[in-house]
Design a protein around this motif. Structure first.
Motif, PDB file in Angstrom:
ATOM      1  N   UNK A  49       0.831  -1.195   0.000  1.00  0.00           N
ATOM      2  CA  UNK A  49       0.000   0.000   0.000  1.00  0.00           C
ATOM      3  C   UNK A  49       0.874   1.257   0.000  1.00  0.00           C
ATOM      4  N   UNK A  50       2.046   1.186   0.625  1.00  0.00           N
ATOM      5  CA  UNK A  50       2.958   2.328   0.564  1.00  0.00           C
ATOM      6  C   UNK A  50       3.456   2.550  -0.849  1.00  0.00           C
ATOM      7  N   UNK A  51       3.773   1.448  -1.532  1.00  0.00           N
ATOM      8  CA  UNK A  51       4.218   1.573  -2.917  1.00  0.00           C
ATOM      9  C   UNK A  51       3.096   2.183  -3.761  1.00  0.00           C
ATOM     10  N   UNK A  52       1.877   1.712  -3.519  1.00  0.00           N
ATOM     11  CA  UNK A  52       0.740   2.246  -4.279  1.00  0.00           C
ATOM     12  C   UNK A  52       0.602   3.749  -4.043  1.00  0.00           C
ATOM     13  N   UNK A  53       0.850   4.184  -2.826  1.00  0.00           N
ATOM     14  CA  UNK A  53       0.759   5.607  -2.518  1.00  0.00           C
ATOM     15  C   UNK A  53       1.883   6.380  -3.221  1.00  0.00           C
ATOM     16  N   UNK A  54       3.091   5.812  -3.202  1.00  0.00           N
ATOM     17  CA  UNK A  54       4.207   6.460  -3.894  1.00  0.00           C
ATOM     18  C   UNK A  54       3.915   6.566  -5.386  1.00  0.00           C
ATOM     19  N   UNK A  55       3.324   5.512  -5.947  1.00  0.00           N
ATOM     20  CA  UNK A  55       3.005   5.525  -7.370  1.00  0.00           C
ATOM     21  C   UNK A  55       2.005   6.631  -7.680  1.00  0.00           C
ATOM     22  N   UNK A  56       1.016   6.793  -6.787  1.00  0.00           N
ATOM     23  CA  UNK A  56       0.004   7.824  -7.014  1.00  0.00           C
ATOM     24  C   UNK A  56       0.598   9.220  -6.863  1.00  0.00           C
ATOM     25  N   UNK A  57       1.552   9.368  -5.943  1.00  0.00           N
ATOM     26  CA  UNK A  57       2.134  10.697  -5.709  1.00  0.00           C
ATOM     27  C   UNK A  57       3.153  11.082  -6.774  1.00  0.00           C
ATOM     28  N   UNK A  58       3.671  10.081  -7.507  1.00  0.00           N
ATOM     29  CA  UNK A  58       4.758  10.341  -8.447  1.00  0.00           C
ATOM     30  C   UNK A  58       4.364  11.338  -9.525  1.00  0.00           C
ATOM     31  N   UNK A  59       3.109  11.355  -9.916  1.00  0.00           N
ATOM     32  CA  UNK A  59       2.690  12.250 -10.994  1.00  0.00           C
ATOM     33  C   UNK A  59       2.302  13.628 -10.449  1.00  0.00           C
ATOM     34  N   UNK A  60       2.562  13.864  -9.177  1.00  0.00           N
ATOM     35  CA  UNK A  60       2.195  15.114  -8.533  1.00  0.00           C
ATOM     36  C   UNK A  60       0.760  15.489  -8.825  1.00  0.00           C
ATOM     37  N   UNK A  61      -0.149  14.678  -8.310  1.00  0.00           N
ATOM     38  CA  UNK A  61      -1.566  14.846  -8.638  1.00  0.00           C
ATOM     39  C   UNK A  61      -2.144  16.121  -8.029  1.00  0.00           C
ATOM     40  N   UNK A  62      -3.185  16.640  -8.692  1.00  0.00           N
ATOM     41  CA  UNK A  62      -3.848  17.810  -8.126  1.00  0.00           C
ATOM     42  C   UNK A  62      -4.619  17.410  -6.882  1.00  0.00           C
ATOM     43  N   UNK A  63      -5.083  16.186  -6.865  1.00  0.00           N
ATOM     44  CA  UNK A  63      -5.775  15.696  -5.672  1.00  0.00           C
ATOM     45  C   UNK A  63      -5.476  14.212  -5.536  1.00  0.00           C
ATOM     46  N   UNK A  64      -5.305  13.781  -4.302  1.00  0.00           N
ATOM     47  CA  UNK A  64      -5.017  12.374  -4.029  1.00  0.00           C
ATOM     48  C   UNK A  64      -6.287  11.708  -3.510  1.00  0.00           C
ATOM     49  N   UNK A  65      -6.671  10.623  -4.152  1.00  0.00           N
ATOM     50  CA  UNK A  65      -7.903   9.928  -3.780  1.00  0.00           C
ATOM     51  C   UNK A  65      -7.551   8.533  -3.270  1.00  0.00           C
ATOM     52  N   UNK A  66      -8.065   8.197  -2.104  1.00  0.00           N
ATOM     53  CA  UNK A  66      -7.758   6.886  -1.524  1.00  0.00           C
ATOM     54  C   UNK A  66      -9.058   6.147  -1.241  1.00  0.00           C
ATOM     55  N   UNK A  67      -9.175   4.957  -1.824  1.00  0.00           N
ATOM     56  CA  UNK A  67     -10.399   4.176  -1.668  1.00  0.00           C
ATOM     57  C   UNK A  67     -10.180   3.104  -0.608  1.00  0.00           C
ATOM     58  N   UNK A  68     -10.693   3.300   0.579  1.00  0.00           N
ATOM     59  CA  UNK A  68     -10.495   2.370   1.697  1.00  0.00           C
ATOM     60  C   UNK A  68      -9.053   1.883   1.730  1.00  0.00           C
ATOM     61  N   UNK A  69      -8.112   2.805   1.871  1.00  0.00           N
ATOM     62  CA  UNK A  69      -6.712   2.419   1.671  1.00  0.00           C
ATOM     63  C   UNK A  69      -6.196   1.395   2.667  1.00  0.00           C
TER      64      UNK A  69
END
Lengths: 290, 379
Positions: free
Chosen positions: B179-199
């Protein structure tokens, strides 16, 4: 977990391969396996090799390098590889459509896929010959375009593609069903185009299964006889396959010649399948991390 | 809200370009107020005769905010998150990122980060390649050079505290690490908003607790606007700046954790954000009556007539006062924090656990005094 914890316990002296286990069964199943494989597979093949060896290495070499035999072997193996490759791609597509989408008649089409398994191959050969003959439904329009299918190597290819297709569909289908939709969504959210997602996320996990299908279709195609001879035209040097050559030799009572060609086919098939297995093993390690 | 917060409203989706981000930081363009994400009247149904998944949901999310979408399963919280991400197309309503209407922008170009409950990592790619995937997916002219991709992935691996695992495959990691890797992957693109579905839904309790604290820290460090979905009220109360509570496709209440806890807007919110004892009661003559006995003084503004009287277990204590509520002890036991009795109040639907000091036996009659209570009109 430490590496030591993962290392298998050393087998007890004098009992190689056999580790003490709470779930026994190795000895019984292994014994049956070896006996069965020996009786059903190894023994007949050994007899074949024994008979072939009667003509000696020089005789064997002469037979293999005989231009007609060589042409037949090339036709058989070359077209089998091509047919298996076509089936692997088409099989993936069919498996994808049958698994991913719901449409009327899906079950019917799903059942149709197995028909090449069930059909006596001669029936398939006759049907294909009628269809692709210069006056057939497909043969006639193709002939106008200058494409001859029946009685050419192209005809052989069509027959081999036909008989190999089910393998390539059935091996890939369960894996397509297992594809995790959220990893596709993840790829899309990360900005990947549909094409990029397909190539980098969806296909790699399917590669091992596609190779299995490819190997099975190839093996089936190399040994195929019934459906090919009707549509091939069987012209020496052009559209003559190795299995047919064996039958011809047998009809001439040239048993040694027949077994020699058979032995060569056996060795080539075995090396080809071994190679495919090794690639598959590699790709499984490369792509198959679960 | 931290100063590293990039202005979500200014350059819209182009802002995930590193240079644009650096420029905006240099010019000190930090927006306070305004909205990072706004949804307006989102409608979504899944066809059939079933209830609509979303029945006109509107919500504003401030830049840098950590917002929880809390609700029971089937409340539409995940659907709302997926609508914001662009994974679901709403039947009606609009979605805005900053001032830009993104309702019709395809998911690939929305520039959001999304973390799935079951990680959805690419199993055949290493941790490094998983995290780099979003950067490599950019069209050639916006794709950073290889050296920068490497540097950025390494920085993210540090951020998620997995610096040594770059070459591993997801299958070789534990759930929490995945799940940490998944979070890093999501943050890598510098998203305008981070969405987490029952993380943290698929993780065991201890890992869950650690990751919760860790997510809070990451949020403090990055100031990333974040929306996360959960059905766990403790998680929402502990993590979120604000909580939106959903029920049957509608938002029941939006507010800070203490607001939804202390001033629940509805009976549903009251019972969802904490354990509640509920009794049928009536408000008249300035008192609350249960079974024809006055038990509490009514507060001004409480509805008159038949009501539900809702009590928090921690507001209840054994007492002999005139107004105490009668009940029967079901069970008595020791816990790590002391002794508790499970008491069935007369007229309540379900028993409540109340901290007690004495020993009780099942069947004992007790009376409980309520330090605080809330009432909601019936019907």
């Amino acid at each position: 977990m430490s590496p030591a914890a993962l290392a298998p316990a050393a087998p007890r002296a004098g009992r190689p391969f056999l580790r003490p286990s709470a779930l026994p069964g190795f000895r019984l199943t292994f014994g049956i396996t070896v006996t069965y494989l020996t009786l059903v597979v190894l023994l007949p093949l050994a007899v074949l090799l024994l008979r072939a060896s009667a003509i000696g290495p020089a005789g064997l070499w002469a037979l293999v390098t005989d231009s007609r035999n060589l042409a037949a072997l090339k036709t058989s193996f070359g077209l089998s590889l091509a047919a298996a490759a076509i089936d692997a791609v088409a099989g993936l597509l069919i498996a994808w459509v049958l698994t991913r989408y719901r449409f009327p008649g899906r079950r019917l089409i799903d059942a149709l896929v197995d028909l090449p398994f069930a059909l006596p191959t001669a029936v398939a050969g006759i049907a294909l010959a009628a269809l692709y003959a210069p006056n057939g439904w497909l043969g006639a329009p193709l002939a106008e375009l200058g494409i001859k299918v029946a009685y050419t190597p192209l005809g052989i290819l069509v027959a081999l593609v036909f008989v190999g297709l089910p393998f390539c569909v059935r091996t890939v289908q369960p894996l397509v069903a297992e594809i995790d939709k959220s990893s596709e969504e993840a790829a899309a959210i990360l900005g990947a185009s549909r094409f990029r997602a397909l190539v980098t996320v969806i296909l790699p996990p399917l590669v091992p299964a596609m190779l299995t299908g490819f190997a099975l279709a190839f093996a089936r195609a190399v040994g195929e006889y019934g459906s090919v001879i009707f549509v091939a035209g069987n012209l020496p040097y052009v559209s003559e396959i190795a299995p047919l050559l064996i039958v011809i030799k047998l009809e001439e009572f040239n048993y040694t010649g027949a077994t020699a060609i058979a032995a060569v086919m056996l060795l080539m098939s075995f090396s080809a399948l071994l190679a495919i297995n090794l690639i598959q093993d590699y790709s499984r390690r490369r792509f198959g991390h679960v | 809200m931290t100063a590293t917060l990039a202005p979500a409203g200014v350059s819209g989706l182009a802002r995930d370009d590193l240079r644009a981000r650096a420029d905006s930081l240099a010019s000190g363009a930090v927006h306070h107020g305004g909205t990072a994400v706004r949804v307006e009247g989102i409608l979504k149904s899944y066809g059939g005769a079933g209830p609509a998944a979303l029945e006109g949901v509107s919500l504003d999310i401030a830049p840098g905010e950590l917002l929880a979408l809390l609700g029971p399963s089937g409340s539409g919280k995940t659907t709302l998150l997926r609508v914001i991400a662009g994974l679901e197309i709403p039947d009606g309503g609009r979605v805005f990122f900053g001032r830009q209407d993104t309702t019709d922008i395809p998911v690939q170009r929305r520039g959001v980060g999304f973390v799935f409950q079951h990680y959805a990592l690419f199993r055949h790619l290493t941790v490094f390649e998983n995290i780099a995937y979003g950067l490599r997916s950019r069209e050639r002219k916006r794709r950073p050079p290889e050296a920068e991709i490497k540097a950025r992935v390494e920085r993210l691996l540090d951020l998620v505290q997995l610096p040594t695992l770059a070459k591993r495959y997801p299958g070789q990691l534990s759930g929490g690490q995945r799940q940490r890797v998944a979070l890093a992957r999501a943050l890598a693109v510098e998203p305008s908003v981070l969405l987490l579905d029952e993380p943290f839904g698929a993780l065991d309790a201890q890992v869950r607790k650690d990751l919760r604290r860790w997510l809070r820290e990451i949020h403090r460090e990055t100031g990333q606007t974040t929306i996360f979905v959960t059905h766990d009220q403790d998680e929402a109360l502990e993590l979120a700046d604000r909580i939106a509570i959903l029920n049957r496709g509608r938002i029941e209440q939006v507010g800070a954790p203490h607001e939804v806890q202390d001033h629940p807007a509805s009976r549903f919110v009251m019972s969802f954000v904490g354990e509640t004892a509920r009794l049928a009661a009536e408000v008249r003559q300035g008192r609350v009556w249960v079974d024809g006995r006055p038990v509490l003084a009514a507060e001004s503004g409480w509805p008159q007539g038949p009501v539900d009287l809702c009590l928090r277990p921690w507001d209840l204590a054994v007492g002999q006062g005139e107004n105490a509520l009668p009940g029967t002890v079901r069970e008595w036991r020791r816990t790590g924090r002391g002794t508790v009795a499970e008491i069935q109040l007369d007229g309540a639907e379900a028993p409540v656990e109340v901290a007690v000091t004495e020993v009780y036996r099942p069947g004992d009659r007790v009376r409980l005094e309520a330090a605080a209570a809330r009432v909601f009109a019936r019907g």
